[in-house]
Design a protein around this motif. Structure first.
Motif, PDB file in Angstrom:
ATOM      1  N   UNK A 111       0.799  -1.230   0.000  1.00  0.00           N
ATOM      2  CA  UNK A 111       0.000   0.000   0.000  1.00  0.00           C
ATOM      3  C   UNK A 111       0.831   1.279   0.000  1.00  0.00           C
ATOM      4  N   UNK A 112       1.912   1.291   0.752  1.00  0.00           N
ATOM      5  CA  UNK A 112       2.706   2.522   0.813  1.00  0.00           C
ATOM      6  C   UNK A 112       3.382   2.803  -0.529  1.00  0.00           C
ATOM      7  N   UNK A 113       3.843   1.774  -1.193  1.00  0.00           N
ATOM      8  CA  UNK A 113       4.455   1.975  -2.517  1.00  0.00           C
ATOM      9  C   UNK A 113       3.410   2.518  -3.488  1.00  0.00           C
ATOM     10  N   UNK A 114       2.205   1.970  -3.423  1.00  0.00           N
ATOM     11  CA  UNK A 114       1.137   2.442  -4.307  1.00  0.00           C
ATOM     12  C   UNK A 114       0.789   3.891  -3.977  1.00  0.00           C
ATOM     13  N   UNK A 115       0.670   4.186  -2.698  1.00  0.00           N
ATOM     14  CA  UNK A 115       0.344   5.553  -2.278  1.00  0.00           C
ATOM     15  C   UNK A 115       1.447   6.536  -2.687  1.00  0.00           C
ATOM     16  N   UNK A 116       2.702   6.124  -2.547  1.00  0.00           N
ATOM     17  CA  UNK A 116       3.820   6.990  -2.937  1.00  0.00           C
ATOM     18  C   UNK A 116       3.780   7.263  -4.434  1.00  0.00           C
ATOM     19  N   UNK A 117       3.499   6.235  -5.224  1.00  0.00           N
ATOM     20  CA  UNK A 117       3.442   6.410  -6.675  1.00  0.00           C
ATOM     21  C   UNK A 117       2.343   7.404  -7.050  1.00  0.00           C
ATOM     22  N   UNK A 118       1.148   7.206  -6.540  1.00  0.00           N
ATOM     23  CA  UNK A 118       0.025   8.091  -6.876  1.00  0.00           C
ATOM     24  C   UNK A 118       0.271   9.494  -6.328  1.00  0.00           C
ATOM     25  N   UNK A 119       0.679   9.587  -5.069  1.00  0.00           N
ATOM     26  CA  UNK A 119       0.924  10.900  -4.457  1.00  0.00           C
ATOM     27  C   UNK A 119       2.067  11.620  -5.171  1.00  0.00           C
ATOM     28  N   UNK A 120       3.107  10.876  -5.541  1.00  0.00           N
ATOM     29  CA  UNK A 120       4.226  11.481  -6.277  1.00  0.00           C
ATOM     30  C   UNK A 120       3.777  12.080  -7.594  1.00  0.00           C
ATOM     31  N   UNK A 121       2.915  11.367  -8.296  1.00  0.00           N
ATOM     32  CA  UNK A 121       2.375  11.896  -9.555  1.00  0.00           C
ATOM     33  C   UNK A 121       1.538  13.147  -9.304  1.00  0.00           C
ATOM     34  N   UNK A 122       0.755  13.133  -8.246  1.00  0.00           N
ATOM     35  CA  UNK A 122      -0.060  14.306  -7.919  1.00  0.00           C
ATOM     36  C   UNK A 122       0.809  15.499  -7.509  1.00  0.00           C
ATOM     37  N   UNK A 166       3.078  20.761  -8.835  1.00  0.00           N
ATOM     38  CA  UNK A 166       4.232  21.637  -9.056  1.00  0.00           C
ATOM     39  C   UNK A 166       4.188  22.196 -10.473  1.00  0.00           C
ATOM     40  N   UNK A 167       3.904  21.334 -11.437  1.00  0.00           N
ATOM     41  CA  UNK A 167       3.823  21.767 -12.828  1.00  0.00           C
ATOM     42  C   UNK A 167       2.729  22.831 -12.995  1.00  0.00           C
ATOM     43  N   UNK A 168       1.576  22.624 -12.363  1.00  0.00           N
ATOM     44  CA  UNK A 168       0.476  23.588 -12.456  1.00  0.00           C
ATOM     45  C   UNK A 168       0.875  24.922 -11.832  1.00  0.00           C
ATOM     46  N   UNK A 169       1.571  24.892 -10.694  1.00  0.00           N
ATOM     47  CA  UNK A 169       1.977  26.135 -10.035  1.00  0.00           C
ATOM     48  C   UNK A 169       2.987  26.907 -10.877  1.00  0.00           C
ATOM     49  N   UNK A 170       3.918  26.194 -11.496  1.00  0.00           N
ATOM     50  CA  UNK A 170       4.896  26.851 -12.376  1.00  0.00           C
ATOM     51  C   UNK A 170       4.174  27.479 -13.563  1.00  0.00           C
ATOM     52  N   UNK A 171       3.252  26.731 -14.128  1.00  0.00           N
ATOM     53  CA  UNK A 171       2.478  27.234 -15.261  1.00  0.00           C
ATOM     54  C   UNK A 171       1.682  28.475 -14.871  1.00  0.00           C
ATOM     55  N   UNK A 172       1.035  28.436 -13.707  1.00  0.00           N
ATOM     56  CA  UNK A 172       0.259  29.587 -13.247  1.00  0.00           C
ATOM     57  C   UNK A 172       1.166  30.796 -12.992  1.00  0.00           C
ATOM     58  N   UNK A 173       2.336  30.558 -12.410  1.00  0.00           N
ATOM     59  CA  UNK A 173       3.271  31.650 -12.147  1.00  0.00           C
ATOM     60  C   UNK A 173       3.721  32.292 -13.462  1.00  0.00           C
ATOM     61  N   UNK A 174       4.066  31.453 -14.443  1.00  0.00           N
ATOM     62  CA  UNK A 174       4.486  31.979 -15.737  1.00  0.00           C
ATOM     63  C   UNK A 174       3.338  32.712 -16.437  1.00  0.00           C
ATOM     64  N   UNK A 175       2.143  32.226 -16.245  1.00  0.00           N
ATOM     65  CA  UNK A 175       0.967  32.871 -16.836  1.00  0.00           C
ATOM     66  C   UNK A 175       0.761  34.253 -16.223  1.00  0.00           C
ATOM     67  N   UNK A 176       0.916  34.375 -14.917  1.00  0.00           N
ATOM     68  CA  UNK A 176       0.770  35.678 -14.249  1.00  0.00           C
ATOM     69  C   UNK A 176       1.838  36.641 -14.755  1.00  0.00           C
ATOM     70  N   UNK A 177       3.067  36.146 -14.909  1.00  0.00           N
ATOM     71  CA  UNK A 177       4.139  36.994 -15.443  1.00  0.00           C
ATOM     72  C   UNK A 177       3.776  37.459 -16.857  1.00  0.00           C
ATOM     73  N   UNK A 178       3.233  36.530 -17.652  1.00  0.00           N
ATOM     74  CA  UNK A 178       2.795  36.874 -19.010  1.00  0.00           C
ATOM     75  C   UNK A 178       1.727  37.958 -18.979  1.00  0.00           C
TER      76      UNK A 178
END
Length: 170
Positions: free
Chosen positions: A60-71, A76-88
């Motif tokens: 279970x912990x390996x499965x949870x780590x995999x899913x949580x890691x992807x999330x 992080x990707x969404x926050x970077x995108x939003x930050x770059x969008x605000x700068x734009x």
């Protein structure tokens, strides 16, 4: 005991046993306890939507780590995108104005493009965006990225293949 009841009992046991641990694991990676709580909940929601029995998960912990890691990565990707969008948006002349709905739609479009190109290496993404968004020629992109013209051709072909696969996998 019905199958649904057994699943609920299994889910509750898994949640009770691993929730706090998962929140701490995520918090160490995101430096935010509030965000860790949200991402842990999202992880368990993914598990709750899983149709198989929770007892079938061997680690279970390996499965949870995999899913949580992807999330975490998506967050992080969404926050970077939003930050770059605000700068734009801040760099736009005041005469150009996007309504909140247009801003939201543009941000969603940027997120879709980011997901679409997520399988590419950074140089492949950059080359593709320079050709498709900036309108540069392959030769100009090769010169700017200091790579061969044939490399640019391969990068663009790979990016187009990713776009094609993404379009037809939905």
């Amino acid at each position: 005991m019905t199958s649904n009841t057994a699943n609920l009992v299994g889910f509750n046991a898994l949640y009770q046993e691993h929730h706090e641990w998962l929140v701490r694991w995520i918090a160490r990676r995101t430096y935010s306890t509030d965000n860790a709580q949200d991402l842990a909940q999202d992880t368990f929601i993914r598990l709750l939507n899983k149709s198989s029995l929770y007892s079938d998960i061997r680690s279970p912990r390996a499965w949870l780590i995999k899913v949580a890691g992807n999330l975490v990565t998506d967050d992080i990707r969404r926050k970077i995108l939003e930050k770059n969008y605000v700068v734009f948006l801040e760099s736009m002349p005041e005469t150009v104005y996007f309504s909140p709905e247009e801003q939201f739609q543009l941000l969603r479009l940027l997120e879709q493009i980011d997901r679409l190109l997520s399988g590419l290496r950074p140089i492949e993404k950059t080359a593709f965006l320079m050709v498709r968004l900036d309108g540069l020629s392959y030769k100009d992109v090769a010169k700017q990225l200091d790579v061969s013209l044939s490399s640019i051709e391969k990068y663009i072909a790979k990016a187009m293949f990713e776009c094609y696969n993404f379009t037809y996998s939905d």
